[in-house]
Design a protein around this motif. Structure first.
Motif, short mmCIF file in Angstrom:
data_model
loop_
_atom_site.label_atom_id
_atom_site.label_comp_id
_atom_site.label_asym_id
_atom_site.label_seq_id
_atom_site.Cartn_x
_atom_site.Cartn_y
_atom_site.Cartn_z
N ALA A 19 8.26 0.91 -12.61
CA ALA A 19 8.31 1.98 -11.61
C ALA A 19 7.00 2.06 -10.83
O ALA A 19 7.00 2.26 -9.61
CB ALA A 19 8.63 3.31 -12.28
N PHE A 20 5.89 1.90 -11.54
CA PHE A 20 4.59 1.95 -10.84
C PHE A 20 4.42 0.73 -9.94
O PHE A 20 3.86 0.84 -8.83
CB PHE A 20 3.45 2.01 -11.85
CG PHE A 20 2.09 2.12 -11.22
CD1 PHE A 20 1.70 3.29 -10.60
CD2 PHE A 20 1.22 1.05 -11.24
CE1 PHE A 20 0.44 3.39 -10.00
CE2 PHE A 20 -0.03 1.14 -10.64
CZ PHE A 20 -0.42 2.32 -10.02
N LEU A 21 4.89 -0.42 -10.36
CA LEU A 21 4.81 -1.62 -9.53
C LEU A 21 5.62 -1.44 -8.25
O LEU A 21 5.18 -1.83 -7.16
CB LEU A 21 5.32 -2.84 -10.30
CG LEU A 21 4.60 -3.15 -11.62
CD1 LEU A 21 5.21 -4.39 -12.27
CD2 LEU A 21 3.10 -3.34 -11.40
N ALA A 22 6.81 -0.82 -8.37
CA ALA A 22 7.62 -0.54 -7.19
C ALA A 22 6.90 0.44 -6.26
O ALA A 22 6.95 0.31 -5.03
CB ALA A 22 8.97 0.03 -7.60
N PHE A 23 6.20 1.39 -6.87
CA PHE A 23 5.42 2.35 -6.07
C PHE A 23 4.34 1.64 -5.26
O PHE A 23 4.13 1.94 -4.08
CB PHE A 23 4.80 3.39 -7.00
CG PHE A 23 3.71 4.22 -6.36
CD1 PHE A 23 4.01 5.20 -5.43
CD2 PHE A 23 2.39 4.02 -6.70
CE1 PHE A 23 3.01 5.95 -4.84
CE2 PHE A 23 1.38 4.77 -6.13
CZ PHE A 23 1.69 5.74 -5.19
N VAL A 24 3.64 0.70 -5.89
CA VAL A 24 2.57 -0.02 -5.19
C VAL A 24 3.13 -0.79 -4.00
O VAL A 24 2.57 -0.75 -2.89
CB VAL A 24 1.86 -0.97 -6.17
CG1 VAL A 24 0.88 -1.88 -5.42
CG2 VAL A 24 1.12 -0.19 -7.24
N LEU A 25 4.24 -1.48 -4.19
CA LEU A 25 4.86 -2.22 -3.08
C LEU A 25 5.30 -1.29 -1.96
O LEU A 25 5.05 -1.55 -0.78
CB LEU A 25 6.05 -3.02 -3.60
CG LEU A 25 5.75 -4.34 -4.31
CD1 LEU A 25 7.02 -4.91 -4.93
CD2 LEU A 25 5.13 -5.35 -3.36
N ALA A 26 5.97 -0.20 -2.33
CA ALA A 26 6.47 0.74 -1.32
C ALA A 26 5.32 1.42 -0.59
O ALA A 26 5.36 1.59 0.64
CB ALA A 26 7.37 1.78 -1.98
N LEU A 27 4.28 1.79 -1.33
CA LEU A 27 3.12 2.42 -0.70
C LEU A 27 2.47 1.47 0.30
O LEU A 27 2.05 1.88 1.39
CB LEU A 27 2.11 2.84 -1.76
CG LEU A 27 0.82 3.49 -1.25
CD1 LEU A 27 1.11 4.79 -0.51
CD2 LEU A 27 -0.15 3.74 -2.41
N ALA A 33 6.16 -9.21 5.34
CA ALA A 33 4.85 -9.84 5.17
C ALA A 33 3.98 -9.04 4.20
O ALA A 33 3.26 -9.62 3.37
CB ALA A 33 4.15 -9.96 6.53
N GLU A 34 4.04 -7.72 4.29
CA GLU A 34 3.26 -6.88 3.38
C GLU A 34 3.73 -7.06 1.94
O GLU A 34 2.91 -7.16 1.02
CB GLU A 34 3.40 -5.41 3.79
CG GLU A 34 2.44 -4.47 3.08
CD GLU A 34 1.00 -4.69 3.48
OE1 GLU A 34 0.11 -4.31 2.69
OE2 GLU A 34 0.73 -5.24 4.57
N ALA A 35 5.05 -7.10 1.74
CA ALA A 35 5.58 -7.29 0.39
C ALA A 35 5.19 -8.66 -0.16
O ALA A 35 4.85 -8.78 -1.35
CB ALA A 35 7.10 -7.14 0.41
N GLN A 36 5.21 -9.69 0.68
CA GLN A 36 4.82 -11.02 0.23
C GLN A 36 3.34 -11.08 -0.13
O GLN A 36 2.95 -11.75 -1.08
CB GLN A 36 5.15 -12.04 1.32
CG GLN A 36 6.65 -12.29 1.49
CD GLN A 36 6.95 -13.21 2.67
OE1 GLN A 36 6.10 -13.46 3.52
NE2 GLN A 36 8.19 -13.71 2.73
N GLN A 37 2.51 -10.37 0.63
CA GLN A 37 1.08 -10.35 0.35
C GLN A 37 0.79 -9.62 -0.96
O GLN A 37 -0.07 -10.03 -1.74
CB GLN A 37 0.33 -9.67 1.50
CG GLN A 37 -1.17 -9.58 1.27
CD GLN A 37 -1.87 -8.83 2.39
OE1 GLN A 37 -1.27 -8.53 3.42
NE2 GLN A 37 -3.13 -8.51 2.19
N LEU A 38 1.51 -8.52 -1.21
CA LEU A 38 1.27 -7.73 -2.41
C LEU A 38 1.96 -8.31 -3.64
O LEU A 38 1.59 -7.95 -4.77
CB LEU A 38 1.76 -6.30 -2.19
CG LEU A 38 0.93 -5.43 -1.25
CD1 LEU A 38 1.61 -4.08 -1.04
CD2 LEU A 38 -0.48 -5.23 -1.79
N GLY A 39 2.94 -9.18 -3.45
CA GLY A 39 3.71 -9.70 -4.56
C GLY A 39 2.87 -10.31 -5.67
O GLY A 39 2.99 -9.90 -6.85
#
Length: 429
Positions: free
Chosen positions: A291-299, A67-73
């Motif tokens: 890489a920064f976009l992946a960081f935002v999702l993971a964070l 759900a968090e990943a879908q919201q941040l997508g």
């Protein structure tokens, strides 16, 4: 019972002391890595494994992580498009032209250069995001100061302060804004209308503080400036940016995601650069900073794990209720403190779910706190950390005590009147 479904195993977190401890340790490790960046590795190098560990151990349920990943997508997609747009504005020569304009406007006078830097940094941050101010404008300011013979410190410090403070105006100005915009339920134009006065008030307060704090540097005499030849003005880039901004308004009016307007602007400038062989497809991908976009999702997933394991309950007891002026001041102050403790991006991810039920006023108060507050410490925002690296690359020292003293003066001077201005805007609009 009818209307209730049994929770699935993947929807349940551990919710144990182990899960609480693990989620906090993972967040601290991810933030520390982002600050230090050992071996020059990207922030995502630890953030992505940390998110995987949080899910694998049950510190966050698979359902909540998804759900968090879908919201941040959509937010991450919007950010990628804006980063590409800013990069190819630089390719078109926009920032070189900005440097030439500042040099001519200053005429060797430090105060006039500071005024020009404030005007440009505020506009660039608002329209092209704070990353453009940090990554693209800061080196230009260094070069302009050297060309005009003035001391660079006040003008370079202005870049980092305004990358935070001047990012209040539009949803596209900052990643925190994109998150708050999604949670507020406001249209693009109404968001901008409510934040216009706080934006102006905060920038004005910062300018007054800078004039007094750097009075000695600004009074130093400068040799005759070498402005050089003025480069051609990048009309195509400016028209594209203007059309993109208009697209944000139009898409918001018709209920379409503004990310489509950002994508259109990015494709126009990137396509022009590709056709003219000033870029390659790999250049476009790199400009989006994957890489920064992946960081935002993971964070976001790691922060959600901390929230699920007790932080939300703790902050819920501290947050003031309502949207009266004292409540908004309290929300903004708590957001500013939290931003300096755990960085502004995790802070906004934590606070938005708690303040959204109170309405857009509380959400925007959080935004004031997490955008202005980070000017107090290096770790307050990722933009400030990136600025520090760029400053060191130019062999210009940054004194921690001086940075903190400036922040202690500028943050309350900008935050308090900005919250008052927000309260007034909410009453009128």
């Amino acid at each position: 019972m009818c209307g209730h479904r049994r929770p699935r195993p993947e929807d349940r977190a551990l919710n144990t002391p182990f899960a609480e401890t693990l989620s906090v340790v993972l967040l601290v490790a991810v933030l520390a890595w982002a600050v230090v960046r050992p071996f020059g590795w990207p922030e995502a190098a630890l953030a992505v494994p940390a998110a995987c560990v949080a899910v694998a151990t049950g510190a966050i349920s698979l359902g909540h992580a998804r759900a968090e990943a879908q919201q941040l997508g959509p937010v991450v997609g919007f950010l990628a498009a804006v980063l590409v747009l800013a990069h190819f504005c630089d390719v078109e020569g926009l920032f070189q032209a900005c440097g030439a304009w500042m040099a001519r406007r200053a005429g060797g006078r430090p105060v006039r250069l500071l005024t020009a830097v404030f005007a440009l940094a505020s506009a660039i941050t608002a329209v092209l995001s704070l990353d453009a101010t940090i990554v693209l404008l800061t080196p230009v300011v260094f070069a302009t100061a050297a060309r005009t013979g003035v001391r660079p410190k006040p003008h370079v410090y202005a870049c980092t302060h305004l990358s935070n403070t001047a990012s209040l105006l539009l949803p596209v100005s900052n990643l925190t804004n994109l998150l708050a915009f999604a949670a507020s339920g406001l249209s693009f134009t109404r968001f901008a209308a409510l934040m216009a006065l706080p934006w102006l008030v905060a920038i004005t307060a910062e300018y007054v503080v800078f004039r007094r704090f750097f009075a000695r540097d600004l009074a130093a005499s400068a040799p005759a400036p070498d402005t050089g030849e003025a480069p051609d003005f990048p009309v195509f880039a400016l028209v594209t940016v203007g059309c993109t901004l208009a697209g944000f308004v139009v898409t918001s009016t018709f209920g379409v995601e503004p990310a489509w307007a950002a994508l259109a602007g990015a494709l126009v400038l990137a396509g022009r650069a590709l056709v003219r062989r000033r870029a390659t497809p790999l250049t476009v991908v790199r400009a989006a900073a994957p890489a920064f976009l992946a960081f935002v999702l993971a964070l976001g997933i790691v922060v959600r794990a901390v929230v699920d394991n007790g932080l939300a309950d703790a902050l819920g007891h501290l947050l003031p209720r309502g949207t009266a002026l004292p409540a908004l001041l309290g929300v903004a102050a708590l957001a500013a403190v939290l931003a300096n403790l755990i960085n502004n991006l995790p802070a906004v991810l934590v606070l938005l779910p708690l303040t959204a039920p109170a309405g857009p006023g509380a959400v925007l108060a959080v935004l004031l706190g997490v955008n202005i507050g980070p000017n107090l410490t290096y770790a307050g925002s990722l933009a400030t950390l990136l600025w520090r690296r760029i400053v060191h690359q130019h062999e210009h020292g940054v004194d921690l005590k001086e940075f903190t003293r400036l922040g202690l003066l500028a943050v309350p001077a900008a935050l308090v009147p900005a919250v008052v201005a927000l309260w007034g805007s909410l009453q009128v609009l």
